[in-house]
Design an enzyme around this catalytic site. Structure first.
Site, mmCIF file in Angstrom:
data_model
loop_
_atom_site.group_PDB
_atom_site.id
_atom_site.type_symbol
_atom_site.label_atom_id
_atom_site.label_comp_id
_atom_site.label_asym_id
_atom_site.label_seq_id
_atom_site.Cartn_x
_atom_site.Cartn_y
_atom_site.Cartn_z
ATOM 1 N N THR A 117 0.816 -1.214 0.000
ATOM 2 C CA THR A 117 0.000 0.000 0.000
ATOM 3 C C THR A 117 0.845 1.257 0.000
ATOM 4 O O THR A 117 1.966 1.273 0.540
ATOM 5 C CB THR A 117 -0.909 0.021 1.247
ATOM 6 N N TYR A 141 -2.107 0.248 10.002
ATOM 7 C CA TYR A 141 -2.326 -0.408 8.710
ATOM 8 C C TYR A 141 -1.065 -0.315 7.848
ATOM 9 O O TYR A 141 -0.550 -1.331 7.351
ATOM 10 C CB TYR A 141 -3.516 0.227 7.989
#
Length: 335
Positions: A117, A141
């Protein structure tokens, strides 16, 4: 050769399954169906229901299907949730990924493509983010994903397994043939939420912060069509199979749109002027993050779906037919 796709019943994973199946690849899916759907996996593709952290199940699957490559999509992805419940993210995204990688090494899997990501970059203060930009994630995250990148780097040096880590920007859209799309009811993707509001599934939508240092004060993101994203995985896997070195690549269009621009596009395409409520900033949201994509292009990737209006139109078409699909599916009981 068989490719294992973890999370293959979910949004991005189901598009990956279709892309490889369309190309004649042998594919097997591993998914616990916590956010995925059985109907998203074609009937001719084996579906193993279970967790990536279940070593016995994973190794049994790898050996039974003679898997030579893993494309790993299974993860928790909601940034605010990672802040409120970090241990769940470290367990599923990092610890379970470690177990999956260990199973791959034990079963002599040759290649591993990882769904990373852009959140690993944190809040970069530059116009375009390259793979050389320092990784300074600002939420659990992003940190959990970066941990997996580190594990893959170390494991690739110690064992005969090559890897590609693809750092996604903001994924949107649906399969152009209408076979799959973003189906999770409570998904937090901006385009999904805006489309649901336009179609009357939500009374209003919120945007979080209009006081960022951007042209209109809202956050700027690089939106990439899900079909172009999964094709980048095809390029990365081909690179590894052809003997290429392990690689980390951004996958985005190098074009940013603000939250307000995206909402205006959804209003334009839908013809609905829906209600938008402005709230304060959320923790963990950078003001702007846009990709430099030269490295993935060097692997032969060429995006074909860059038009934001097209992305929104396909998302609307998918959402309009989704309720009927869910009602026809027994997955309504387990979703």
């Amino acid at each position: 050769m068989t490719v294992l796709i973890t999370g293959g019943a979910g949004y991005i994973g189901s598009h990956m399954v279709l892309e490889l199946a369309d190309q004649g690849e042998d594919v097997v899916v591993l998914d616990n169906l916590s956010t995925g759907f059985r109907w998203a996996v074609p009937d001719n593709v084996p579906l193993v229901v279970g967790d990536i952290g279940d070593r016995e199940l994973v190794m049994q699957t790898l050996r039974r299907h003679k898997v030579d490559a893993i494309l790993h999509f299974a993860a928790n992805i909601v940034v605010p949730d990672s802040i409120s419940d970090p241990l769940r993210y470290y367990e599923n995204n990092a610890a379970n990924a470690r177990s999956l990688i260990a199973s791959a090494v034990a079963c002599d899997v040759s290649h591993f493509v990882f769904s990373s990501t852009a959140a690993v970059y944190g809040e970069p203060q530059i116009e375009y983010v390259s793979e050389e930009t320092p990784t300074e994630p600002i939420n659990p995250y992003g940190r959990s994903k970066l941990m997996v990148e580190w594990m893959l780097q170390d494991v690739s040096r110690a064992h005969a397994i090559s890897h590609a880590a693809l750092r996604y920007f903001n994924v949107a859209g649906a399969d152009p043939k209408g076979r799959t799309g973003q189906s999770t009811p409570n998904a937090t993707h901006l385009i999904k939420v805006a489309v649901q509001t336009a179609l009357g599934m939500r009374k209003r939508m919120q945007i979080f912060g209009t006081d960022y240092p951007t042209e209109d004060g809202s956050c700027v993101r690089d939106y990439i069509h899900v079909t172009d994203l999964v094709r980048a995985h095809v390029n990365a896997l081909a690179h590894l199979r052809n003997g290429g070195d392990s690689v980390t690549c951004n996958v985005g269009y190098s074009r940013g749109y603000s939250v307000l621009e995206v909402i205006e596009m959804v209003k334009k395409v839908s013809g609905v002027d829906f209600e938008v409520e402005v709230s304060g900033r959320r923790d963990g949201d950078p003001a702007r993050i846009v990709s430099s994509n030269a490295r993935i292009r060097a692997l032969g990737w060429r995006p074909a779906n860059q038009d934001l209006e097209q992305i929104v139109r396909q998302a609307i078409d998918w959402e309009r037919g989704l309720d009927e699909k869910l009602l026809r599916s027994s997955d309504l009981l387990v979703a």
